[in-house]
Design a protein around this motif. Structure first.
Motif, PDB file in Angstrom:
ATOM      1  N   GLN A  85       1.806   6.822  -6.746  1.00 45.83           N
ATOM      2  CA  GLN A  85       0.687   7.664  -7.147  1.00 45.83           C
ATOM      3  C   GLN A  85       0.984   9.143  -6.870  1.00 45.83           C
ATOM      4  O   GLN A  85       0.755   9.998  -7.729  1.00 45.83           O
ATOM      5  CB  GLN A  85      -0.553   7.218  -6.387  1.00 45.83           C
ATOM      6  CG  GLN A  85      -1.836   7.772  -6.901  1.00 45.83           C
ATOM      7  CD  GLN A  85      -3.025   7.199  -6.147  1.00 45.83           C
ATOM      8  OE1 GLN A  85      -2.927   6.875  -4.979  1.00 45.83           O
ATOM      9  NE2 GLN A  85      -4.144   7.103  -6.817  1.00 45.83           N
ATOM     10  N   PHE A 126       2.251   1.773  -3.477  1.00 43.31           N
ATOM     11  CA  PHE A 126       1.178   2.243  -4.346  1.00 43.31           C
ATOM     12  C   PHE A 126       0.918   3.731  -4.127  1.00 43.31           C
ATOM     13  O   PHE A 126       0.843   4.510  -5.079  1.00 43.31           O
ATOM     14  CB  PHE A 126      -0.093   1.433  -4.091  1.00 43.31           C
ATOM     15  CG  PHE A 126      -1.310   1.971  -4.787  1.00 43.31           C
ATOM     16  CD1 PHE A 126      -1.464   1.825  -6.147  1.00 43.31           C
ATOM     17  CD2 PHE A 126      -2.300   2.629  -4.073  1.00 43.31           C
ATOM     18  CE1 PHE A 126      -2.580   2.320  -6.798  1.00 43.31           C
ATOM     19  CE2 PHE A 126      -3.416   3.137  -4.702  1.00 43.31           C
ATOM     20  CZ  PHE A 126      -3.561   2.986  -6.080  1.00 43.31           C
ATOM     21  N   TRP A 175       0.829  -1.199   0.000  1.00 46.89           N
ATOM     22  CA  TRP A 175       0.000   0.000   0.000  1.00 46.89           C
ATOM     23  C   TRP A 175       0.863   1.248   0.000  1.00 46.89           C
ATOM     24  O   TRP A 175       0.587   2.218  -0.698  1.00 46.89           O
ATOM     25  CB  TRP A 175      -0.936   0.011   1.217  1.00 46.89           C
ATOM     26  CG  TRP A 175      -2.358   0.026   0.829  1.00 46.89           C
ATOM     27  CD1 TRP A 175      -3.178  -1.053   0.744  1.00 46.89           C
ATOM     28  CD2 TRP A 175      -3.139   1.151   0.436  1.00 46.89           C
ATOM     29  NE1 TRP A 175      -4.417  -0.660   0.327  1.00 46.89           N
ATOM     30  CE2 TRP A 175      -4.424   0.683   0.132  1.00 46.89           C
ATOM     31  CE3 TRP A 175      -2.877   2.502   0.306  1.00 46.89           C
ATOM     32  CZ2 TRP A 175      -5.442   1.516  -0.286  1.00 46.89           C
ATOM     33  CZ3 TRP A 175      -3.899   3.333  -0.108  1.00 46.89           C
ATOM     34  CH2 TRP A 175      -5.160   2.840  -0.401  1.00 46.89           C
TER      35      TRP A 175
END
Length: 148
Positions: free
Chosen positions: A136, A132, A129
């Motif tokens: 992003q 990610f 996570w």
């Protein structure tokens, strides 16, 4: 909404979005951090694996997707009292019947037990996570710089 409020929202949309995503990441990590602290501060005992079942679990509203799961039954004793616990883990683990594990339990409630595999599962989730979210945010900030 007047014009100055609208332009403030547009100017700070990326910052607001970033803060929201980071807040979600912190909330997701909080339970894993609590489990990690509980494991390290709890009383330890040896547990024996009595059964290991690996299966695919159907999920989703229409049961169209599935994930790998390992269900582990363990037996352990605390102050002469025997306890048995069934723990479900996502993924396949190389545990077999008869394996010995060091588990942590709550002295106030010995039925509340944490096995190390559960901690590793949470840590892997947090790392993925985090990657990610980091990727992003880097992409969004690079796009913002290109726009000027």
């Amino acid at each position: 909404m007047n014009k100055s409020e609208d332009s403030w929202i547009k100017r700070n949309a990326l910052k607001l979005y970033s803060a929201f995503i980071i807040l979600i990441l912190i909330l997701l990590c909080a339970s894993n951090v609590c489990d990690f602290v509980s494991y390290n501060t709890g009383e330890k005992t040896e547990a024996t694996v009595t059964e290991v079942v690996q299966k695919r679990v159907k999920s989703g509203a229409r049961k169209t997707s599935s994930y790998k799961a390992t269900v582990v039954n363990i037996k352990y004793s605390v102050n002469g009292a025997e306890y048995e616990k069934k723990i479900k883990l996502q993924g396949w683990y190389k545990l077999k019947e008869g394996d010995s594990l060091k588990v942590s339990y709550s002295p106030k409630n010995p039925e509340k037990v944490i096995i190390p595999q559960r901690l590793y599962q949470g840590l892997r989730f947090d790392i993925l996570w985090g990657i990610f979210v980091g990727v992003q945010l880097v992409i969004f900030y690079k796009m913002k710089k290109k726009r000027g």
